[in-house]
Design an enzyme around this catalytic site. Structure first.
Site, PDB file in Angstrom:
ATOM      1  N   CYS A 143       0.831  -1.215   0.000  1.00 21.78           N
ATOM      2  CA  CYS A 143       0.000   0.000   0.000  1.00 21.78           C
ATOM      3  C   CYS A 143       0.862   1.260   0.000  1.00 21.78           C
ATOM      4  CB  CYS A 143      -0.947   0.016   1.203  1.00 21.78           C
ATOM      5  SG  CYS A 143      -2.250  -1.229   1.091  1.00 21.78           S
ATOM      6  N   HIS A 164      -6.581   3.869   4.135  1.00 20.44           N
ATOM      7  CA  HIS A 164      -6.582   2.504   4.668  1.00 20.44           C
ATOM      8  C   HIS A 164      -7.908   2.230   5.362  1.00 20.44           C
ATOM      9  CE1 HIS A 164      -2.122   1.360   4.542  1.00 20.44           C
ATOM     10  NE2 HIS A 164      -2.784   0.278   4.145  1.00 20.44           N
TER      11      HIS A 164
END
Ligand code: PCA
Length: 208
Positions: A143, A164
């Site tokens: 990520c 997130h």
């Protein structure tokens, strides 16, 4: 009409599902404008995620880039402020690659700041009753690599960033914190709706 690129991730780490991509699909299915929404599923692969993101940005020339992923165990939606130039993987990615202490870009700066209106987004989420906060670290796994890559690739003036997400109710492993699937989708929709807002009413202080 502005084009917004919204991404989520494949499942990883043995899980069957990833709530980020499910939320992205839900948002896309119900999206009614005012912008054009382009979506992409990124593989949990350092090499392939960055390559696909670059290609997708080149293809769509988006006016904003919103990437989402799972932060399993988190109890908040976290709007990331910084991508660091570091790949340091706790577990192998879906290709079996496990870079340790390697830069995302050997020629890039140590970090890049997200250019989404991060404080504004946290305010919008909490105003809507969703648990959200700012975050100074997207970790050092895929990520973060995607966030850093997005910020390297987008032209100046195109806001880009990363959100997130916690587990969703329908995807959470036993005992893990989760939010309702609808709340996760609603949070992603809110970020899409406000990613092009300018930042002039960004409050300080209490958003962490
Ligand atoms: N979360 C991982 C990678 C894919 C995802 O959804 C991360 O936080 O790096």
């Amino acid at each position: 009409m502005a084009v917004i690129l919204l991404t989520g991730f494949d499942p990883f780490d043995g899980a069957a599902r990833n709530p980020s991509m499910e939320a992205v699909r839900t948002v896309a299915a119900g999206y009614d404008g005012p912008h054009d929404l382009a979506i992409a599923t990124l593989p949990v692969s350092f090499a392939r995620a960055a390559a696909l993101l670059r290609d997708t940005i080149a293809r769509h020339s988006p006016d904003a880039v919103v990437c989402t992923g799972l932060a399993g165990g988190s109890d908040r939606i976290t709007v990331e402020r910084v991508g660091v130039n570091l790949m340091d993987a706790r577990i192998p990615d879906n290709d079996g690659a496990q870079p340790v202490d390697e830069p995302s870009d050997p020629d890039g700066p140590a970090a890049r700041f997200a250019t989404l209106p991060t404080k504004r987004l946290v305010r919008r989420l909490t105003d809507a009753g969703l648990p959200a906060r700012l975050s100074l670290s997207a970790g050092s796994y895929v990520c973060n690599h995607v966030l850093y890559t997005a910020l390297s690739v987008v032209p100046r003036g195109v806001p880009a960033g990363f959100v997130h997400l916690p587990w969703s109710r329908s995807t959470a492993p036993a005992g893990a914190f989760f939010l309702d699937d609808e709340d996760i989708a609603r949070s992603v929709r809110l970020v899409v709706d406000h990613c092009l807002d300018d930042d002039d009413d960004a409050p300080g202080g209490s958003l962490w």
